[in-house]
Scaffold this motif. Structure first.
Motif, PDB file in Angstrom:
ATOM      1  N   PRO A  52      38.566  18.985 -26.485  1.00 52.20           N
ATOM      2  CA  PRO A  52      38.702  20.398 -26.866  1.00 52.20           C
ATOM      3  C   PRO A  52      37.683  21.287 -26.160  1.00 52.20           C
ATOM      4  CG  PRO A  52      37.495  19.223 -28.548  1.00 52.20           C
ATOM      5  CD  PRO A  52      37.865  18.204 -27.501  1.00 52.20           C
ATOM      6  N   THR A  74      43.849  19.032 -26.645  1.00 53.17           N
ATOM      7  CA  THR A  74      43.002  19.902 -25.835  1.00 53.17           C
ATOM      8  C   THR A  74      43.349  21.367 -26.031  1.00 53.17           C
ATOM      9  OG1 THR A  74      42.078  20.164 -23.604  1.00 53.17           O
ATOM     10  CG2 THR A  74      44.464  19.829 -23.756  1.00 53.17           C
ATOM     11  N   THR A  75      42.642  22.205 -25.305  1.00 52.66           N
ATOM     12  CA  THR A  75      42.838  23.650 -25.352  1.00 52.66           C
ATOM     13  C   THR A  75      43.490  24.115 -24.052  1.00 52.66           C
ATOM     14  OG1 THR A  75      40.686  24.053 -24.342  1.00 52.66           O
ATOM     15  CG2 THR A  75      40.751  23.917 -26.752  1.00 52.66           C
ATOM     16  N   GLU A  76      43.718  25.405 -23.964  1.00 50.64           N
ATOM     17  CA  GLU A  76      44.213  25.995 -22.718  1.00 50.64           C
ATOM     18  C   GLU A  76      43.120  26.854 -22.077  1.00 50.64           C
ATOM     19  OE1 GLU A  76      48.761  26.919 -22.603  1.00 50.64           O
ATOM     20  OE2 GLU A  76      47.919  27.779 -24.424  1.00 50.64           O
ATOM     21  N   CYS A  77      41.875  26.519 -22.322  1.00 47.67           N
ATOM     22  CA  CYS A  77      40.762  27.309 -21.812  1.00 47.67           C
ATOM     23  C   CYS A  77      40.566  27.078 -20.316  1.00 47.67           C
ATOM     24  CB  CYS A  77      39.470  26.949 -22.545  1.00 47.67           C
ATOM     25  SG  CYS A  77      39.520  27.379 -24.280  1.00 47.67           S
ATOM     26  N   LEU A  91      48.302  21.068 -27.745  1.00 50.04           N
ATOM     27  CA  LEU A  91      47.461  22.227 -27.449  1.00 50.04           C
ATOM     28  C   LEU A  91      46.897  22.859 -28.708  1.00 50.04           C
ATOM     29  CD1 LEU A  91      49.593  23.870 -24.658  1.00 50.04           C
ATOM     30  CD2 LEU A  91      47.645  22.325 -24.445  1.00 50.04           C
ATOM     31  N   ILE A  92      45.615  23.120 -28.674  1.00 53.36           N
ATOM     32  CA  ILE A  92      44.923  23.823 -29.744  1.00 53.36           C
ATOM     33  C   ILE A  92      44.756  25.257 -29.265  1.00 53.36           C
ATOM     34  CG2 ILE A  92      42.811  23.966 -31.085  1.00 53.36           C
ATOM     35  CD1 ILE A  92      42.374  20.975 -30.294  1.00 53.36           C
ATOM     36  N   GLU A  93      45.429  26.183 -29.934  1.00 52.79           N
ATOM     37  CA  GLU A  93      45.370  27.575 -29.501  1.00 52.79           C
ATOM     38  C   GLU A  93      44.054  28.239 -29.880  1.00 52.79           C
ATOM     39  OE1 GLU A  93      48.811  29.854 -30.521  1.00 52.79           O
ATOM     40  OE2 GLU A  93      50.152  28.207 -29.996  1.00 52.79           O
ATOM     41  N   ASN A  94      43.579  27.990 -31.059  1.00 50.75           N
ATOM     42  CA  ASN A  94      42.352  28.597 -31.562  1.00 50.75           C
ATOM     43  C   ASN A  94      41.345  27.483 -31.812  1.00 50.75           C
ATOM     44  OD1 ASN A  94      41.299  31.076 -32.052  1.00 50.75           O
ATOM     45  ND2 ASN A  94      42.549  31.492 -33.862  1.00 50.75           N
ATOM     46  N   PRO A  95      40.551  27.115 -30.818  1.00 51.13           N
ATOM     47  CA  PRO A  95      39.716  25.914 -30.954  1.00 51.13           C
ATOM     48  C   PRO A  95      38.588  26.055 -31.973  1.00 51.13           C
ATOM     49  CG  PRO A  95      39.295  26.981 -28.843  1.00 51.13           C
ATOM     50  CD  PRO A  95      40.398  27.735 -29.514  1.00 51.13           C
TER      51      PRO A  95
END
Length: 147
Positions: A52, A74-77, A91-95
């Motif tokens: 993440p 994981t995230t999309e950062c 995908l975790i939108e709001n980590p």
């Protein structure tokens, strides 16, 4: 299992959290910086990988996990936006801690979802470093030709 060097900004807090987990009886292990062979052995043992990242420059750990056929939470950062597009990732939108835990829990509890992500990870087409170097050289040649 946790693998990775202790970061200056967050390492003390992370080490403290690991100790709390261990003291409460959870089987958490932090291996720190490890050799390539130790990382490979960890991928072999893993069912999936949680990565993440809040600030990601390239996303190599996610790519590595997917090449091993392991789903990734994981995230999309940062650059991960591009990396996750090929599938195999939850995908975790709001980590936040809760969102990360929910993503991990979903892979643990939802066997159909896990199997779907695993299939996506295995079926992904991965580019080699040779592929990337050819692309860069072609781009440079295009620049030269356009002058």
């Amino acid at each position: 299992e946790l693998i990775g060097a202790q970061m200056r900004e967050t390492g003390l807090e992370a080490a403290s959290a690991v100790r709390r987990f261990q003291e409460s009886g959870l089987p958490v292990q932090w291996h720190g910086a490890t050799s390539d062979s130790e990382v490979e052995a960890a991928y072999e043992r893993a069912d999936f990988v949680a990565y993440p990242s809040f600030y990601e420059g390239f996303g190599l750990p996610v790519i590595e996990a997917l090449r091993w056929g392991k789903p990734v939470v994981t995230t999309e950062c940062g650059s991960l936006r591009e990396v996750v597009q090929g599938g195999g990732c939850h995908l975790i939108e709001n980590p936040s801690g809760g969102a990360i835990a929910a993503g991990i829990r979903r892979l643990l509890d939802d066997s159909e979802y896990f199997a779907q992500l695993q299939k996506e990870a295995i079926d992904r087409k991965h580019r080699s470093w040779d592929d990337h170097s050819v692309e860069i050289l072609d781009f440079i040649e295009e620049l030269r030709s356009s002058r």
